[in-house]
Motif scaffolding. Structure first.
Motif, short mmCIF file in Angstrom:
data_model
loop_
_atom_site.label_atom_id
_atom_site.label_comp_id
_atom_site.label_asym_id
_atom_site.label_seq_id
_atom_site.Cartn_x
_atom_site.Cartn_y
_atom_site.Cartn_z
N ALA A 116 0.84 -1.21 0.00
CA ALA A 116 0.00 0.00 0.00
C ALA A 116 0.87 1.25 0.00
O ALA A 116 0.57 2.24 -0.70
CB ALA A 116 -0.94 -0.01 1.21
N ALA A 117 1.94 1.23 0.77
CA ALA A 117 2.86 2.37 0.80
C ALA A 117 3.55 2.55 -0.55
O ALA A 117 3.78 3.69 -0.99
CB ALA A 117 3.90 2.17 1.90
N GLN A 118 3.86 1.45 -1.23
CA GLN A 118 4.47 1.52 -2.55
C GLN A 118 3.52 2.16 -3.56
O GLN A 118 3.95 2.97 -4.39
CB GLN A 118 4.91 0.13 -3.03
N VAL A 119 2.25 1.80 -3.48
CA VAL A 119 1.26 2.42 -4.37
C VAL A 119 1.21 3.92 -4.13
O VAL A 119 1.31 4.73 -5.06
CB VAL A 119 -0.13 1.78 -4.21
N ALA A 120 1.08 4.31 -2.86
CA ALA A 120 0.99 5.74 -2.53
C ALA A 120 2.25 6.49 -2.93
O ALA A 120 2.18 7.58 -3.51
CB ALA A 120 0.72 5.91 -1.03
N ALA A 121 3.41 5.92 -2.63
CA ALA A 121 4.67 6.59 -2.95
C ALA A 121 4.86 6.72 -4.46
O ALA A 121 5.35 7.75 -4.94
CB ALA A 121 5.84 5.83 -2.33
N HIS A 122 4.46 5.70 -5.21
CA HIS A 122 4.61 5.79 -6.66
C HIS A 122 3.55 6.69 -7.30
O HIS A 122 3.83 7.35 -8.31
CB HIS A 122 4.66 4.39 -7.29
N ASP A 123 2.37 6.76 -6.72
CA ASP A 123 1.37 7.74 -7.19
C ASP A 123 1.95 9.14 -7.02
O ASP A 123 1.86 9.99 -7.92
CB ASP A 123 0.06 7.62 -6.42
N GLU A 124 2.53 9.39 -5.86
CA GLU A 124 3.14 10.68 -5.57
C GLU A 124 4.30 10.95 -6.54
O GLU A 124 4.42 12.06 -7.09
CB GLU A 124 3.65 10.69 -4.13
#
Length: 165
Positions: free
Chosen positions: A117-125
């Motif tokens: 989930a953190a990877q998704v958020a960080a890559h969206d950012e």
């Protein structure tokens, strides 16, 4: 449940930061370097945690790729920033540190979920940041770095989304 709600709050905070990259105010070269460096540090550090704490082979394999790709990108960013006369921070932002702390607090299968989930958020950012940089930064070296790195970050984003479900 408390952990999940705290993680979701941090992820929402990061997502809000990603939205800012698309606002009318163009990103400066220094802002791009600062945000890209923080994101890169988060990617490497969270992925090092995943190599030892993840339970799924897929999360560990993804972590290996994140470490390799983001260590390379971090070095390229440092070179481009140095040529542009911009200092690269050596510590991640408070938001990225808080997210790293949240991921680190998770255990077992919860760790895998938190990490992805953190990877998704960080890559969206990162996609929003690098997209903005391709249009907004002035230094040709930083712009070239953003243009070269954006497709890789988009690939990471898709992979993270696919495996976060």
């Amino acid at each position: 449940m408390r952990f999940t709600s705290r993680l979701m709050a941090v992820l929402a905070m990061l997502a809000g930061g990603a939205a800012l990259a698309d606002d009318a105010k163009p990103i400066t070269d220094a802002e791009f370097v600062t945000k890209a460096a923080s994101g890169g540090l988060f990617e490497v550090e969270s992925s090092k945690l995943a190599k030892t704490s993840a339970t799924s082979p897929e999360a560990k394999k993804f972590a290996d790729r994140m470490i390799a790709d983001h260590e390379k990108a971090n070095k390229e960013l440092m070179g481009a920033a140095k040529k542009a006369g911009i200092e690269v921070p050596t510590k991640m932002s408070a938001e990225h540190q808080k997210l790293l702390d949240q991921v680190q607090a998770a255990k077992g299968a919860d760790f895998d979920k938190a990490y992805m989930a953190a990877q998704v958020a960080a890559h969206d950012e990162a996609v929003a940041l690098f997209s903005g940089a391709t249009k907004g930064v002035k230094d040709p070296g930083l712009k070239a770095f953003a243009e070269k790195t954006l497709p890789v970050i988009k690939e990471h984003q898709e992979h993270a989304k696919k495996h976060s479900k």
